[in-house]
Design a protein around this motif. Structure first.
Motif, mmCIF file in Angstrom:
data_model
loop_
_atom_site.group_PDB
_atom_site.id
_atom_site.type_symbol
_atom_site.label_atom_id
_atom_site.label_comp_id
_atom_site.label_asym_id
_atom_site.label_seq_id
_atom_site.Cartn_x
_atom_site.Cartn_y
_atom_site.Cartn_z
ATOM 1 N N SER A 19 6.334 3.161 6.907
ATOM 2 C CA SER A 19 6.891 3.450 5.583
ATOM 3 C C SER A 19 7.954 4.536 5.648
ATOM 4 C CB SER A 19 5.771 3.867 4.631
ATOM 5 O OG SER A 19 5.084 5.004 5.153
ATOM 6 N N THR A 20 7.852 5.436 6.636
ATOM 7 C CA THR A 20 8.877 6.467 6.834
ATOM 8 C C THR A 20 9.576 6.211 8.166
ATOM 9 O OG1 THR A 20 7.161 7.925 7.765
ATOM 10 C CG2 THR A 20 7.690 8.181 5.428
ATOM 11 N N SER A 21 8.989 6.683 9.229
ATOM 12 C CA SER A 21 9.447 6.380 10.586
ATOM 13 C C SER A 21 8.230 6.395 11.498
ATOM 14 C CB SER A 21 10.493 7.402 11.069
ATOM 15 O OG SER A 21 9.900 8.665 11.266
ATOM 16 N N MET A 22 8.248 5.564 12.518
ATOM 17 C CA MET A 22 7.092 5.462 13.393
ATOM 18 C C MET A 22 6.818 6.791 14.098
ATOM 19 S SD MET A 22 4.645 3.556 14.209
ATOM 20 C CE MET A 22 5.214 2.011 13.516
ATOM 21 N N LEU A 27 0.834 -1.205 0.000
ATOM 22 C CA LEU A 27 0.000 0.000 0.000
ATOM 23 C C LEU A 27 0.875 1.264 0.000
ATOM 24 C CD1 LEU A 27 -2.834 1.270 0.193
ATOM 25 C CD2 LEU A 27 -2.631 1.115 2.692
ATOM 26 N N ALA A 28 1.947 1.251 0.792
ATOM 27 C CA ALA A 28 2.828 2.420 0.863
ATOM 28 C C ALA A 28 3.532 2.652 -0.465
ATOM 29 C CB ALA A 28 3.851 2.228 1.985
ATOM 30 N N ILE A 29 3.957 1.582 -1.127
ATOM 31 C CA ILE A 29 4.699 1.726 -2.378
ATOM 32 C C ILE A 29 3.782 2.064 -3.537
ATOM 33 C CG2 ILE A 29 6.136 0.495 -4.049
ATOM 34 C CD1 ILE A 29 7.255 -1.128 -1.696
ATOM 35 N N LEU A 30 2.691 1.326 -3.668
ATOM 36 C CA LEU A 30 1.808 1.509 -4.814
ATOM 37 C C LEU A 30 1.083 2.847 -4.779
ATOM 38 C CD1 LEU A 30 0.270 -2.077 -5.056
ATOM 39 C CD2 LEU A 30 2.013 -1.084 -6.535
ATOM 40 N N CYS A 31 0.650 3.264 -3.597
ATOM 41 C CA CYS A 31 -0.205 4.449 -3.481
ATOM 42 C C CYS A 31 0.518 5.656 -2.887
ATOM 43 C CB CYS A 31 -1.429 4.124 -2.619
ATOM 44 S SG CYS A 31 -2.414 2.758 -3.274
#
Length: 218
Positions: free
Chosen positions: A59-62, A35-39
């Protein structure tokens, strides 16, 4: 025949429950990454197992995800209650009691903390980006310096070979005249031969043995 619908309920068997947890945990983490990569979405996922073990994905940092979540919740509260936004702007404070003013002050402090956190995060991100660019520039400079050194070494080798070649040519020219003597041929130099005849018998002095004299007149 299609697969029957699975009833969602707690699994009583501890072994089966752990196996199902591992499989579904891996599946949900995979879906979160996709989801993080595709969207191009910022995704944060936190899971605590039945044994209180922590599993997380961001996807980035918590920290960035949680800070963004806190800011979004506050914005939602302000949109849901316009009166709070007016009070945050310092307007229409009449009729508020001490407790309400205290709550308003707490909200202001929380908003200021979120603003400072966002500003600090932006500054930190800019510093990291500058450091990254500086590191790339330094690597490029080191590579250029290495190439310059290689070129200098090649030039030194070329000069050395050229010097050795010239020195070898000088030795070959000098080897035909050892002991620093030079042979000069000149066909125009005249020469004279002179023959000395023996003296007469009546001379007092003993005659010298006959000799052949060679005289070169330059």
């Amino acid at each position: 025949m299609g697969r029957g619908k699975i009833v969602i309920r707690r699994i009583d068997n501890s072994t089966s429950r752990q196996v199902t947890f591992s499989k579904r945990r891996n599946g949900i983490f995979k879906k979160a990454r996709e989801l993080a990569i595709l969207c191009d979405a910022e995704v944060g996922l936190i899971i605590f197992s039945s044994t209180s073990r922590l599993y997380e994905y961001a996807s980035t940092s918590m920290k960035s995800v949680i800070d963004r979540y806190s800011r979004a919740k506050e914005e939602q509260q302000l949109v849901a209650n316009p009166d709070i936004e007016l009070k945050l702007m310092g307007q229409d404070l009449s009729g508020l009691g001490v407790k309400e003013l205290q709550n308003l002050e707490n909200q202001l402090e929380m908003s200021l903390r979120c603003i400072r956190t966002k500003k600090d995060q932006l500054l930190v991100d800019e510093i990291h980006e500058l450091n990254r660019k500086g590191s790339l520039i330094q690597q490029d400079n080191m590579e250029l310096y290495r190439k310059v050194n290689l070129i200098r070494q090649e030039n030194v080798e070329l000069y050395k070979k050229l010097y050795e070649k010239e020195a070898a040519g000088e030795v070959n020219r000098d080897s035909t005249t050892p002991n620093n003597f030079a042979v000069v041929e000149n066909a125009n130099i005249p020469f004279h031969l002179e023959l000395n005849t023996p003296p007469q018998e009546n001379d007092v002095e003993q005659p010298a043995p006959p000799k052949l004299g060679l005289q070169l007149n330059p």
